[in-house]
Scaffold this active site. Sequence first.
Site, PDB file in Angstrom:
ATOM      1  CB  ILE A  44      93.802  58.866   6.709  1.00  0.00           C
ATOM      2  CG1 ILE A  44      92.992  59.447   6.956  1.00  0.00           C
ATOM      3  CG2 ILE A  44      93.457  58.098   5.245  1.00  0.00           C
ATOM      4  CD1 ILE A  44      92.986  60.564   6.064  1.00  0.00           C
ATOM      5  CB  SER A  45      90.680  56.528  10.846  1.00  0.00           C
ATOM      6  OG  SER A  45      92.219  56.278  11.427  1.00  0.00           O
TER       7      SER A  45
END
Length: 222
Positions: free
Chosen positions: A68-69
């Site tokens: 997840i960025s």
Amino acid sequence: MSVRHSGIGMTSLRTRVRMVERLREQGIKDEVVLAAMGFIPRHLFVEAALASRAYEDVALPINYGQTISSPWIVGRMTELLRNGGSNSLRKILEIGTGCGYQTAVLAKIASEVYSIERIGPLLTRTRIRLRELGILNIHLKHADGMRGLPEAGLFDGIMMTAVIPEIPETLLEQLAMGGRMVFPKGNRKQYLCVIDHTTEGFVETILDEVMFVPILPGTINR
């Protein structure tokens, strides 16, 4: 419907507010984007063991070798896609659904979001999560993102959440006139890029140095 990891639900609003304040200090200026990120509970999109770190400005691992960025990357890419509000985002294509956090943020700023994920089990989990949160303007597709979604027509915005050496022509053909594509480009050195579809053709601008997982062809069913 109430959905939360045990032990952090009561602090999530406060930590989201702090996250938004930090993003503003880091240069994210679009208040529409900041409001969307302040609304979406990021801790519901990470593994339970990492939920206490959900609002730190770091990328976190999810399943199947994906991440997840970081909040800053999500804010930066979403802000670039909106282009100061000048880009009317009725319909967005996202390539790389992942855990669905970026997808959920996009759903707050656009009328419709189409999102493609190549890993079937990951998409199944994300579909359930988005449904539990009552986000209904997202259309999820298990497919190879390299070809886009031509059957859905043209898109006002296209976002790719994995790095690619060059954008395929088939994706450019799905970007509406006046639309914008945001994506990481490169190999060992990667840069955040935008492509604008103008009356004079496609205009590419290279921006920040970044680090993303690579885009891969094909699909995984289990």
